[in-house]
Design a protein around this motif. Structure first.
Motif, PDB file in Angstrom:
ATOM      1  N   LEU A 136       0.822  -1.210   0.000  1.00  8.87           N
ATOM      2  CA  LEU A 136       0.000   0.000   0.000  1.00  8.87           C
ATOM      3  C   LEU A 136       0.858   1.263   0.000  1.00  8.87           C
ATOM      4  CD1 LEU A 136      -2.868  -1.048   2.437  1.00  8.87           C
ATOM      5  CD2 LEU A 136      -2.786  -1.187  -0.047  1.00  8.87           C
ATOM      6  N   LEU A 137       1.984   1.225   0.691  1.00  7.01           N
ATOM      7  CA  LEU A 137       2.881   2.380   0.656  1.00  7.01           C
ATOM      8  C   LEU A 137       3.422   2.607  -0.757  1.00  7.01           C
ATOM      9  CD1 LEU A 137       4.789   1.803   4.009  1.00  7.01           C
ATOM     10  CD2 LEU A 137       3.521   3.881   3.396  1.00  7.01           C
ATOM     11  N   ARG A 183       3.417   5.942  -5.684  1.00  9.96           N
ATOM     12  CA  ARG A 183       3.093   6.004  -7.108  1.00  9.96           C
ATOM     13  C   ARG A 183       2.171   7.183  -7.386  1.00  9.96           C
ATOM     14  NH1 ARG A 183      -0.955   5.110 -10.429  1.00  9.96           N
ATOM     15  NH2 ARG A 183      -0.587   4.249 -12.512  1.00  9.96           N
ATOM     16  N   ASN A 184       1.186   7.387  -6.525  1.00 12.21           N
ATOM     17  CA  ASN A 184       0.261   8.493  -6.720  1.00 12.21           C
ATOM     18  C   ASN A 184       0.939   9.849  -6.590  1.00 12.21           C
ATOM     19  OD1 ASN A 184      -1.825   6.710  -7.150  1.00 12.21           O
ATOM     20  ND2 ASN A 184      -2.557   6.758  -5.040  1.00 12.21           N
ATOM     21  N   ALA A 224      10.216   5.235  -8.469  1.00 16.51           N
ATOM     22  CA  ALA A 224      11.358   4.534  -7.872  1.00 16.51           C
ATOM     23  C   ALA A 224      10.973   3.989  -6.494  1.00 16.51           C
ATOM     24  CB  ALA A 224      12.555   5.472  -7.761  1.00 16.51           C
ATOM     25  N   ALA A 225      10.273   4.813  -5.699  1.00 18.96           N
ATOM     26  CA  ALA A 225       9.811   4.359  -4.384  1.00 18.96           C
ATOM     27  C   ALA A 225       8.754   3.273  -4.530  1.00 18.96           C
ATOM     28  CB  ALA A 225       9.260   5.532  -3.576  1.00 18.96           C
ATOM     29  N   LEU A 226       7.912   3.403  -5.574  1.00 16.83           N
ATOM     30  CA  LEU A 226       6.927   2.358  -5.862  1.00 16.83           C
ATOM     31  C   LEU A 226       7.623   1.011  -6.028  1.00 16.83           C
ATOM     32  CD1 LEU A 226       4.296   1.026  -6.976  1.00 16.83           C
ATOM     33  CD2 LEU A 226       4.893   2.021  -9.195  1.00 16.83           C
ATOM     34  N   ALA A 286       5.019  -2.398 -11.275  1.00 18.77           N
ATOM     35  CA  ALA A 286       6.032  -1.412 -10.892  1.00 18.77           C
ATOM     36  C   ALA A 286       7.218  -1.458 -11.854  1.00 18.77           C
ATOM     37  CB  ALA A 286       6.505  -1.663  -9.460  1.00 18.77           C
ATOM     38  N   LEU A 287       7.626  -2.653 -12.243  1.00 14.70           N
ATOM     39  CA  LEU A 287       8.708  -2.774 -13.220  1.00 14.70           C
ATOM     40  C   LEU A 287       8.323  -2.139 -14.543  1.00 14.70           C
ATOM     41  CD1 LEU A 287       9.779  -6.449 -12.447  1.00 14.70           C
ATOM     42  CD2 LEU A 287      11.200  -4.419 -12.121  1.00 14.70           C
TER      43      LEU A 287
END
Length: 535
Positions: free
Chosen positions: A107-108, A113-114, A119-121, A151-152
């Protein structure tokens, strides 16, 4: 306890276990629920949280709180949601709950992403997958692998993403729900579409359609929207129109987002314009505009202006097309500006949450350290040692507790100074840290007493290691600190035994320490159940 009492207690435990199992199943459903009524989902999760508190079910309580945080994030309350997600992530780490570690990272990742931080996603997606235990069923593992693949894709690693989608397909084959296979194929197809590979995307779409037919499943509107997007990219405009009409016909069945219908209508208008049916395209675009204005879908409304300009141009009305295009650009700039401001506010909120979390982590770390020596303290021992003992007894490994006490330490304080005594404690702590076993830890229990927890050694190895520690203290150049007074330690150690807890283990080690003192100090006594050895 009587036989009747034992029977009643056993029945009560079984009933409570059944309640917990039913609650866990409901939480599975709530985690999977991405329907159109997030308020009802959050409300039910709040009820489950209270039920879990009432009968002592902390894991379910934290799962319910995470569902509520998920709902809050979806409704735009980023600050509160991110703070709660981090808190639950920390609780999960402290209690070793790998499922909640994984779920909170998942969820984080979406939160970042939002905010546009892909990168953090990816970082959180990787952490989520790595945290899952091998025992997690394939169906519960599936969303994590899919989100990792997504994410990739978003970070431009489509080749790596394809491998993960393949892995997700294998997992989905273990599920009895055909929708799991469809979900994987839909996400993979859209990933290929985003990567500019419409032919690859179409091949995946065809597999998705074949799978749906074979399983007697009707594609839901969101699946059909992916199909239509690929068809448009391939120039299959008439087919795309029929696909979007099917999606609209299926609305609001399935787990649609609130803006799904206007998105479908806008896509339908595009397909009709591309086929030259400008009247039908205008009629559809007007319906889309009405939906956007009624439900405040500002970002889609800007794209409606862009499509309106395209329609005017297709009709040969270039003056109106130019005017509408100017309106579109002005609105787009306004929306982008508002989005940047909102993103900046959200980033600041998330930064503040992270700062508060890091500060809390620092305080927690300080609370578990001895302020003078920097070693772990009694609180840390009480938190960690019971779990290590339980793990050791379960796996059959070895664990030793060694108590170290400085010999005649009172003389250092009395004949030198208390500052010299503190210096001795600090230097002993440094020696213990330098010699600390890789799979154990050193702690100061108070005064001149220290603890070494050792794992993975047999009796002779533990005895040899502890004697090296004893010698290191005795051979240290203490002259500049204590003058002619020597500094030595007595060490008593014992191994964990079946059925023993922390109190018993430390008591047995203390008995060996007393034996070392009685035998003349500056020596090691190690217990092996009923026997002991002196070094």
């Amino acid at each position: 306890m009587t036989v009747t009492a034992v029977t009643r207690a056993s029945a009560g435990s079984a009933a409570l276990a059944a309640v917990h199992a039913a609650r866990a199943a409901e939480l599975d459903d709530l985690e999977d629920w991405v329907g159109r009524d997030p308020a009802a989902r959050a409300a039910r999760a709040a009820e489950v949280e209270q039920e879990a508190v009432a009968d002592g079910d902390p894991v379910s309580r934290m799962r319910a709180r995470l569902i509520q945080a998920d709902a809050a994030e979806r409704s735009g309350d980023l600050r509160a949601a991110a703070k709660e997600m981090w808190l639950i992530n920390e609780w999960a780490h402290e209690h070793g709950n790998r499922y909640l570690i994984a779920r909170s990272h998942l969820l984080l990742g979406r939160t970042f992403r939002n905010l546009g931080d892909v990168a953090a996603l990816l970082e959180h997606a990787v952490a989520a997958v790595e945290a899952l235990e091998d025992s997690v069923p394939a169906r519960r593992r599936l969303p994590y692998v899919v989100k990792y693949a997504d994410a990739l894709t978003e970070t431009g690693s489509i080749d790596a993403a394809r491998e993960r989608y393949q892995q997700a397909e294998e997992l989905a084959r273990h599920s009895t729900d055909i929708r799991d296979q469809i979900m994987v194929l839909n996400n993979h197809a859209y990933a290929e579409y985003l990567a500019g590979e419409p032919d690859r995307a179409w091949a995946v779409v065809q597999r998705m359609c074949t799978t749906a037919v074979a399983g007697g499943h009707r594609l839901d509107p969101n699946d059909l929207d992916t199909v239509a997007s690929v068809q448009i990219a391939l120039g299959q405009h008439a087919e795309a129109e029929q696909t979007v009409l099917a999606a609209i016909g299926g609305y609001p069945d399935g787990p649609q987002e609130a803006d799904s219908l206007p998105e479908f209508l806008l896509t339908l208008a595009v397909t009709r314009r591309l086929q030259g049916d400008l009247a039908a395209a205008q009629h559809t675009l007007d319906a889309c505009r009405d939906q956007c204005e009624a439900h405040e879908h500002g970002e889609i409304l800007v794209r409606v202006m862009q499509e309106q300009a395209e329609l005017h141009g297709a009709a040969g009305d270039y003056e109106r097309a130019f005017a509408e295009h100017k309106r579109f650009h002005a609105a787009e700039r306004e929306v982008l500006s508002a989005a940047r401001e909102a993103q900046a506010r959200n980033r600041q909120a998330l930064f503040e949450v992270n700062e508060a979390r890091q500060e809390a982590e620092r305080f927690r770390e300080q609370a578990r350290r001895d302020p003078l020596t920097g070693l772990r303290n009694r609180r840390y021992v009480d938190e960690q040692l019971p779990g290590l003992i339980e793990q050791t007894l379960r796996t059959g490994d070895s664990l030793w507790a060694a108590l170290l006490d400085l010999d005649h330490f009172k003389q250092v304080n009395d004949r030198c100074t208390h500052e010299a005594g503190d210096r001795v404690l600090i230097d002993v702590a440094r020696l213990l840290t330098e010699m600390e076993p890789s799979a154990g830890f050193a702690a100061r229990l108070g005064g001149e007493e220290f603890l070494l927890v050792i794992t993975g050694m047999d009796g002779s190895q533990a005895t040899e290691y502890l004697d090296r520690v004893r010698a290191a203290v005795a051979d240290h150049p203490w002259g500049p600190v204590t003058g002619e007074l020597p500094v030595t330690v007595s060490i008593g150690a014992d191994a964990v035994a079946p059925g023993a807890g922390q109190a018993e283990l430390l008591a047995r080690a203390d008995a060996q320490l007393y034996a070392a003192k009685r035998a003349g100090r500056n020596r090691v006594c190690v217990g092996f159940g009923l026997t002991s050895t002196h070094a």
